[in-house]
Design an enzyme around this catalytic site. Structure first.
Site, short mmCIF file in Angstrom:
data_model
loop_
_atom_site.label_atom_id
_atom_site.label_comp_id
_atom_site.label_asym_id
_atom_site.label_seq_id
_atom_site.Cartn_x
_atom_site.Cartn_y
_atom_site.Cartn_z
N HIS A 23 -8.12 15.44 -2.74
CA HIS A 23 -8.58 14.06 -3.13
C HIS A 23 -8.18 13.87 -4.95
O HIS A 23 -7.89 12.58 -5.21
CB HIS A 23 -9.82 13.75 -3.05
CG HIS A 23 -10.16 13.42 -1.40
ND1 HIS A 23 -9.94 12.26 -0.86
CD2 HIS A 23 -10.47 14.32 -0.63
CE1 HIS A 23 -10.20 12.36 0.34
NE2 HIS A 23 -10.60 13.60 0.59
N ASN A 26 -3.67 12.80 0.65
CA ASN A 26 -5.34 13.64 0.50
C ASN A 26 -5.36 14.87 1.18
O ASN A 26 -5.79 15.68 0.61
CB ASN A 26 -6.03 12.47 0.78
CG ASN A 26 -6.52 11.53 -0.37
OD1 ASN A 26 -6.38 11.67 -1.43
ND2 ASN A 26 -6.65 10.30 0.05
N GLU A 63 -5.94 2.18 -0.87
CA GLU A 63 -4.53 2.36 -1.40
C GLU A 63 -3.96 1.10 -1.17
O GLU A 63 -2.57 1.04 -1.38
CB GLU A 63 -3.80 3.67 -0.79
CG GLU A 63 -3.54 3.14 0.81
CD GLU A 63 -4.38 3.60 1.70
OE1 GLU A 63 -4.19 3.91 2.94
OE2 GLU A 63 -5.73 3.67 1.39
N ASP A 80 -6.03 10.76 -6.24
CA ASP A 80 -6.28 9.75 -7.36
C ASP A 80 -5.28 9.73 -8.49
O ASP A 80 -5.10 8.66 -8.82
CB ASP A 80 -7.62 10.40 -8.15
CG ASP A 80 -8.66 10.19 -7.23
OD1 ASP A 80 -8.84 9.25 -6.06
OD2 ASP A 80 -9.96 10.72 -7.41
N ASP A 121 0.69 -1.17 0.10
CA ASP A 121 0.01 0.00 -0.12
C ASP A 121 0.97 1.37 0.02
O ASP A 121 2.00 1.09 0.31
CB ASP A 121 -0.98 0.07 1.12
CG ASP A 121 -0.48 0.20 2.39
OD1 ASP A 121 0.57 0.44 2.73
OD2 ASP A 121 -1.21 -0.11 3.65
#
Length: 416
Positions: free
Chosen positions: A220, A215, A250, A224, A207
């Site tokens: 956000h 974020n 993630e 992404d 991860d």
């Protein structure tokens, strides 16, 4: 009066069928997802309540897929208001729980700023199983009109539609790689082949480090962008035969056919450096992404897919505890055995009995095999080393010894 309220008890067969429906959606203990977070946010905005929850209920707990105004993550099933909704299959509205004899002694009510108002509706599958709830909660008494109840039920239908879409999707909409369900379906076939032919197979889970901070700092949309860049970089370094999936948020997993532990570690290190080399122009301060990796190799005598991924996850957690941005192989013992162990993934209601049968704790059995079981229970560290596992629906019980303790459960070895 007891602090634990009584809800109608479904038959063992009905509860087993309900738990099978919960298992079908493969959503328990998955990370947060925007679709469900938006529903929880809408509940708070529309009804003006302090807390909103989208939840699933297994055999021993109410687990929160999304929650606003509550950071617990789950509550024991025996004190949950929502278990009444699941048991009855109907909406439940309580205007003031402190004045309701069914709930006034519930610890969720007697706690500081405890529950006063509650409105919950079931999440019902197309074949009629009540697998969870949507609920609105407040620490102040209030009324709830028929119109508001209808809106909450409409939001529950939206949540079920999202669950169905999630279950049926094979490609992750953001990254273009396999969804959790699609990854597992493909991986199951490769694991079966590797076990049958005794060929090498390894799993890598990873991860993105401190993704929440990304974020929070950059927004956000930037998060992404990082997810898409990471998956693109990883894909470029994988073989066509490798399986790559997004398990949620993630978190990612890779299955490497015909790869032993050394080869899998080499792949993980290559991917780790590829992620470190990513650049994101225009970010201030400069955005640098890194990832932590866990590696595990299949033991064909003892591992199924879930066990293999669990081993990789344990190595991943060790990498994160060790400072992140590193790859670690699973360090547990995988001694050769001549006894074939067939782990069956299940979701069954169970009980853990100990202290000369004076103590009984509800649990959820997640896997079974001839010599042991994987059990979800809270809190696992309070259990003694020796317990009895009972599964009422199967009229079965086993004396067992705790061989592993994890944050949300234990692994048992049955006495011979």
């Amino acid at each position: 009066m007891s602090a634990v309220t009584q809800a109608p008890s479904p038959s063992l067969q009905a509860e087993e069928a309900r738990l099978a429906a919960v298992e079908r959606y493969d959503i328990l203990d998955t990370p947060a997802e925007p679709a469900f977070d938006r529903i929880a946010t809408l509940i708070r905005l529309v009804f003006g309540v302090e807390t909103s929850i989208v939840s699933l209920i297994d055999a021993h707990r109410q687990w929160f897929k999304a929650a606003q105004g509550n950071d617990k993550g789950e509550v024991p099933r025996d004190i949950s208001f929502c278990r009444h909704v699941v048991a009855n299959g109907r909406p439940l509205v309580i205007t003031d729980a402190s004045q309701d004899p069914r709930f006034q002694n519930n610890p969720l009510v007697t706690a500081p700023r405890g529950v006063r108002f509650y409105a919950g509706v079931p999440l019902t599958t197309h074949d009629g199983h009540h697998i969870g709830t949507l609920c609105a909660i407040d620490s102040q008494p209030r009324d709830f009109s028929e119109r508001e109840e209808a809106i909450l039920q409409g939001l529950a239908q939206v949540a079920m539609s999202e669950l169905e879409l999630r279950r049926l999707a094979t490609t992750d909409g953001l990254t273009g790689i396999a969804t959790r369900r699609a990854f597992k379906e493909d991986a199951l076939r490769f694991v079966a082949l590797a076990r049958r032919h005794r060929t090498q197979l390894s799993a890598v889970t990873f991860d993105i480090d401190k993704f929440k901070a990304i974020n929070d700092t950059y927004g956000h949309a930037a998060g992404d962008t990082v997810l898409k860049a990471v998956t693109a970089a990883v894909t470029q370094h994988l073989r066509q035969s490798d399986i790559f999936g997004r398990l949620g948020g993630e978190e990612f997993a890779i299955l490497l056919p015909d790869a032993d532990g050394h080869a899998a570690m080499a792949v993980a290190e290559k991917l780790r450096h590829a992620i470190l080399d990513l650049r994101f122009p225009g970010s201030h301060p400069p955005l640098i992404a890194s990832a932590s990796f866990g590696i595990a190799t299949l033991d064909p005598s003892t591992d199924d897919l879930d066990r293999l991924l669990l081993k990789a996850d344990e190595a991943l957690y060790e990498a994160k505890r060790g400072g992140r941005n590193r790859a670690i192989s699973w360090r547990g013992a995988t001694g050769a055995t001549t006894i074939e162990v067939e782990r069956r993934r299940v979701l069954k209601a169970g009980k853990l009995v100990f202290n000369n049968r004076r103590s009984v704790i509800s649990c959820t059995v997640r896997a079974l095999w001839d010599k042991g079981a994987e059990v979800s229970v809270t809190p696992p560290n309070d259990l003694p080393e020796k317990v009895t596992l009972e599964i009422p629906s199967a009229a079965a019980h086993w004396e067992g010894r705790v061989t592993q303790r994890r944050p949300n459960g234990i692994e048992l070895e049955f006495a011979p």
